[in-house]
Design an enzyme around this catalytic site. Structure first.
Site, PDB file in Angstrom:
ATOM      1  N   HIS A  44      40.994  41.829  38.234  1.00  0.00           N
ATOM      2  CA  HIS A  44      40.794  42.622  37.014  1.00  0.00           C
ATOM      3  C   HIS A  44      42.129  42.849  36.291  1.00  0.00           C
ATOM      4  O   HIS A  44      42.957  43.645  36.729  1.00  0.00           O
ATOM      5  CB  HIS A  44      40.136  43.961  37.386  1.00  0.00           C
ATOM      6  CG  HIS A  44      39.801  44.811  36.202  1.00  0.00           C
ATOM      7  ND1 HIS A  44      39.764  46.172  36.237  1.00  0.00           N
ATOM      8  CD2 HIS A  44      39.470  44.464  34.920  1.00  0.00           C
ATOM      9  CE1 HIS A  44      39.441  46.644  35.046  1.00  0.00           C
ATOM     10  NE2 HIS A  44      39.268  45.637  34.234  1.00  0.00           N
ATOM     11  N   GLU A  47      43.941  44.650  39.329  1.00  0.00           N
ATOM     12  CA  GLU A  47      43.159  45.218  40.427  1.00  0.00           C
ATOM     13  C   GLU A  47      42.504  44.051  41.173  1.00  0.00           C
ATOM     14  O   GLU A  47      41.752  43.271  40.575  1.00  0.00           O
ATOM     15  CB  GLU A  47      42.077  46.168  39.894  1.00  0.00           C
ATOM     16  CG  GLU A  47      42.626  47.467  39.335  1.00  0.00           C
ATOM     17  CD  GLU A  47      41.543  48.398  38.786  1.00  0.00           C
ATOM     18  OE1 GLU A  47      41.832  49.582  38.623  1.00  0.00           O
ATOM     19  OE2 GLU A  47      40.419  47.933  38.504  1.00  0.00           O
ATOM     20  N   ASN A 103      39.514  52.756  35.832  1.00  0.00           N
ATOM     21  CA  ASN A 103      38.430  53.279  34.990  1.00  0.00           C
ATOM     22  C   ASN A 103      37.709  54.447  35.637  1.00  0.00           C
ATOM     23  O   ASN A 103      37.007  55.191  34.969  1.00  0.00           O
ATOM     24  CB  ASN A 103      37.431  52.176  34.638  1.00  0.00           C
ATOM     25  CG  ASN A 103      37.946  51.350  33.474  1.00  0.00           C
ATOM     26  OD1 ASN A 103      38.735  51.843  32.657  1.00  0.00           O
ATOM     27  ND2 ASN A 103      37.536  50.103  33.396  1.00  0.00           N
ATOM     28  N   SER A 159      35.072  44.272  34.293  1.00  0.00           N
ATOM     29  CA  SER A 159      35.704  45.590  34.301  1.00  0.00           C
ATOM     30  C   SER A 159      34.761  46.653  34.841  1.00  0.00           C
ATOM     31  O   SER A 159      35.198  47.752  35.139  1.00  0.00           O
ATOM     32  CB  SER A 159      36.169  45.964  32.889  1.00  0.00           C
ATOM     33  OG  SER A 159      35.164  45.705  31.951  1.00  0.00           O
TER      34      SER A 159
HETATM   35  P1  NAI Z   1      35.229  38.501  24.568  1.00  0.00           P
HETATM   36  O1  NAI Z   1      33.917  38.755  23.915  1.00  0.00           O
HETATM   37  O2  NAI Z   1      36.460  38.603  23.751  1.00  0.00           O
HETATM   38  O3  NAI Z   1      35.207  37.043  25.252  1.00  0.00           O
HETATM   39  C1  NAI Z   1      34.147  36.557  26.011  1.00  0.00           C
HETATM   40  C2  NAI Z   1      34.112  35.060  25.834  1.00  0.00           C
HETATM   41  O4  NAI Z   1      33.217  34.511  26.789  1.00  0.00           O
HETATM   42  C3  NAI Z   1      33.615  34.615  24.463  1.00  0.00           C
HETATM   43  O5  NAI Z   1      34.531  33.698  23.921  1.00  0.00           O
HETATM   44  C4  NAI Z   1      32.260  33.972  24.745  1.00  0.00           C
HETATM   45  O6  NAI Z   1      31.973  32.914  23.869  1.00  0.00           O
HETATM   46  C5  NAI Z   1      32.451  33.485  26.158  1.00  0.00           C
HETATM   47  N1  NAI Z   1      31.245  33.313  26.939  1.00  0.00           N
HETATM   48  C6  NAI Z   1      30.151  34.113  26.992  1.00  0.00           C
HETATM   49  N2  NAI Z   1      29.289  33.635  27.905  1.00  0.00           N
HETATM   50  C7  NAI Z   1      29.832  32.513  28.447  1.00  0.00           C
HETATM   51  C8  NAI Z   1      29.444  31.592  29.458  1.00  0.00           C
HETATM   52  N3  NAI Z   1      28.290  31.721  30.092  1.00  0.00           N
HETATM   53  N4  NAI Z   1      30.280  30.579  29.763  1.00  0.00           N
HETATM   54  C9  NAI Z   1      31.451  30.437  29.118  1.00  0.00           C
HETATM   55  N5  NAI Z   1      31.872  31.265  28.155  1.00  0.00           N
HETATM   56  C10 NAI Z   1      31.083  32.310  27.825  1.00  0.00           C
HETATM   57  O7  NAI Z   1      35.265  39.487  25.814  1.00  0.00           O
HETATM   58  P2  NAI Z   1      36.533  40.080  26.590  1.00  0.00           P
HETATM   59  O8  NAI Z   1      36.886  41.390  26.017  1.00  0.00           O
HETATM   60  O9  NAI Z   1      37.560  39.040  26.735  1.00  0.00           O
HETATM   61  O10 NAI Z   1      35.876  40.391  28.007  1.00  0.00           O
HETATM   62  C11 NAI Z   1      35.592  39.379  28.929  1.00  0.00           C
HETATM   63  C12 NAI Z   1      35.462  39.967  30.307  1.00  0.00           C
HETATM   64  O11 NAI Z   1      36.661  40.669  30.643  1.00  0.00           O
HETATM   65  C13 NAI Z   1      34.343  40.975  30.454  1.00  0.00           C
HETATM   66  O12 NAI Z   1      33.807  40.855  31.741  1.00  0.00           O
HETATM   67  C14 NAI Z   1      35.050  42.313  30.283  1.00  0.00           C
HETATM   68  O13 NAI Z   1      34.380  43.378  30.909  1.00  0.00           O
HETATM   69  C15 NAI Z   1      36.376  42.022  30.980  1.00  0.00           C
HETATM   70  N6  NAI Z   1      37.493  42.851  30.585  1.00  0.00           N
HETATM   71  C16 NAI Z   1      37.727  43.192  29.277  1.00  0.00           C
HETATM   72  C17 NAI Z   1      38.813  43.963  28.920  1.00  0.00           C
HETATM   73  C18 NAI Z   1      39.092  44.305  27.496  1.00  0.00           C
HETATM   74  O14 NAI Z   1      39.919  45.201  27.232  1.00  0.00           O
HETATM   75  N7  NAI Z   1      38.469  43.660  26.532  1.00  0.00           N
HETATM   76  C19 NAI Z   1      39.766  44.468  29.947  1.00  0.00           C
HETATM   77  C20 NAI Z   1      39.487  43.969  31.272  1.00  0.00           C
HETATM   78  C21 NAI Z   1      38.382  43.235  31.569  1.00  0.00           C
END
Ligand code: NAI
Length: 492
Positions: free
Chosen positions: A142, A154, A192, A121
């Protein structure tokens, strides 16, 4: 070409990964689920199964479709088990080093023709792609939270992203029922970035003690926004919102236009993150308090009102003033109303005292954009000599809920809309997106009631420029500089 027959490798199945996996599986793909946290992939599948059970109960999904979709979600223990995928989407932790090394592994693992997509993001897609063997195959995809419900995707182009790859991802997102919008990889991408002023202007007004958070929220809701900025920051998490603001600020080489707010920093320092820990601008579960009562002196029955100016706002005022005896002066160079010696003018960006001083007026009130919601709240400010209760009485008689505030340039809604338009214009100027893309992104990504270029159409370019010029004249500095695109749009 990526078709629904092809396998997808979804890496990182937290909040976002899970949602994206559900979308892809529902579109017919077999989706491998991988996460480094043990058991997370199996758990993600279980959570999707629970969602499906609820959807089946509500008859929004058939049991057969639910079963078939779940059968396409395949938790895996090692990345190598997903090596047949022609599309990998990562939604892992938001860290450049982690994402970069993941894509290096994927390049070695997946077929040469595979597309690599990141759901980042805020990290530059160009930076993630730097040093990859095939950076042209990396693209941002995105999604917005919750991914199964939010329509926007996006499609983010890094400097080396192949246009054909981006086009393929666009087509795929469309096949998944999403609305893809292309964005150049610049800080904050589209949503954003363009959304920053929605928070920043509110925070500036709070810092000036211009009005209370609940008053800010009320007037912006009356302008059609689903949530006011303070309640929205409480929902997003003040820590998260502050982090995004800081990222955009830093990534723009500390361009003062994106300067974070002391008000927000203090809330974060106090550990008041919003809903998630029970206290932000408001205390939860109660949420926003009721608006403080505002003294109202209703105008005398049968009063005569003169509607000044022409155009849609003047016409709307004349219609709203049906309880008065109305006359009109369409040739006035300002828009508003006059009752006896009291003038109520729609803000042109200048504060009430500036207008009063410039024009030698004793009794002046300025009011904000007219609410688009019936009976909605409208902010107003008065000069010292004018009676706030009388101004409130007139606005109430016109059918709105008057909300008094300190005299600040552009009040609340007018300055917020002008700054959203300005930021969108700058994004277009810099080739980040098209005007249509910006409108679609803001409506679908953050549920804005209209797109910035639709507001530009409604407000008119000269009004938007006038508002920002007045803000700049008051605050001085780089924050309120007018986008060259807006200046040029007039020349064209
Ligand atoms: P989250 O913390 O809920 O999930 C991340 C997951 O990735 C976790 O389950 C973790 O164990 C896993 N993980 C970490 N490193 C890893 C690796 N090297 N290999 C495999 N798995 C791994 O985070 P979330 O919120 O889902 O965010 C994930 C991505 O999406 C980030 O890049 C964030 O910026 C982006 N994003 C988040 C939004 C939101 O509202 N939370 C909206 C749009 C994008």
């Amino acid at each position: 070409m990526t078709t629904s027959k092809q396998d997808i490798l979804l890496i990182g199945v937290g909040v976002m990964g899970q949602g994206i996996a559900q979308v892809a599986a529902q579109a017919g793909h077999r989706v491998f689920l991988f996460d480094t946290f043990e058991g997370a992939a199996v758990k993600a599948r279980e959570k999707i199964a629970t969602t499906f059970t609820k959807l089946v109960e509500k008859a929004k999904l058939t049991q057969q479709d639910a079963d078939a979709t779940l059968a396409r979600l395949l938790p895996i223990q090692t990345l190598a088990e997903g090596k047949t995928a022609l599309l990998a989407i990562e939604a892992v932790v938001e860290r450049l080093d982690v994402k970069h090394s993941l894509f290096q592994q994927l390049e070695d693992l997946l077929p040469e023709g595979a597309i690599l997509a990141t759901n980042t993001s805020s990290i530059s897609v160009t930076a993630i792609g730097a040093g990859l063997k095939r950076p042209e195959r990396l693209v941002g995809m995105h999604f917005f939270n919750p991914a199964p419900l939010m329509k926007l995707v996006e499609v983010v182009h890094g400097l080396r992203t192949d246009k054909a790859i981006a086009a393929e991802v666009e087509q795929l997102a469309r096949a998944w029922g999403k609305t893809p919008v292309h964005a150049r990889s610049t800080p904050g991408f589209i949503v954003n970035r363009i959304a920053r002023p929605y928070y920043a202007e509110a925070l500036m007004l709070l810092q000036e003690q211009a009005l209370a958070p609940e008053a800010l929220d009320a007037v912006l809701r009356a302008a059609g926004f689903r949530m006011g900025p303070c309640e929205l920051m409480d929902l997003i998490g003040l820590d998260t919102n502050y982090a995004v603001t800081k990222t955009v600020f830093e990534a723009n080489f500390y361009d003062r236009r994106f300067t974070p707010s002391l008000v927000q920093r203090e809330l974060v320092e106090a550990g008041q993150f919003g809903r998630k820990n029970g206290r932000g601008f408001y205390v939860y579960p109660e949420g926003a308090p009721a608006l403080a009562p505002c003294p109202v002196a209703p105008p005398a029955a049968g009063s005569t009102v003169v509607v000044h100016g022409s155009g849609t706002v003047a016409d709307a005022l004349a219609v709203a003033a049906k309880g008065f005896t109305v006359s009109r002066v369409p040739t006035s160079n300002w828009v508003g109303l006059q009752l006896g010696s009291l003038q109520l003018r729609q803000t042109d960006g200048r504060s009430a005292w500036q207008i009063a001083r410039a024009e030698g007026l004793a009794q002046l009130a300025v009011f904000d954009e007219l609410p688009t919601v019936a009976g909605g709240a409208i902010a107003f400010a008065t000069t010292g000599a004018a009676s706030a209760a009388h101004a409130a009485g007139v606005l109430q008689a016109l059918g709105w809920q008057p909300v008094p505030m300190q005299d600040a340039p552009g009040l609340v809604v007018a300055r917020t809309l002008a700054m959203l338009v300005n930021e969108a214009a700058d994004a277009v100027q810099q080739g980040v997106c098209t005007p249509d893309g910006a409108d679609a992104a803001m409506k679908l990504g953050v549920n804005y009631p209209a797109g910035p270029f639709e507001w530009l159409q409604r407000l008119g370019r000269s009004r938007v420029i006038g508002l920002i010029e007045a803000l700049d004249a008051c605050y001085r500095g780089e924050r309120y500089r007018i986008s060259p695109w807006l200046q040029r749009a007039g020349a064209a």
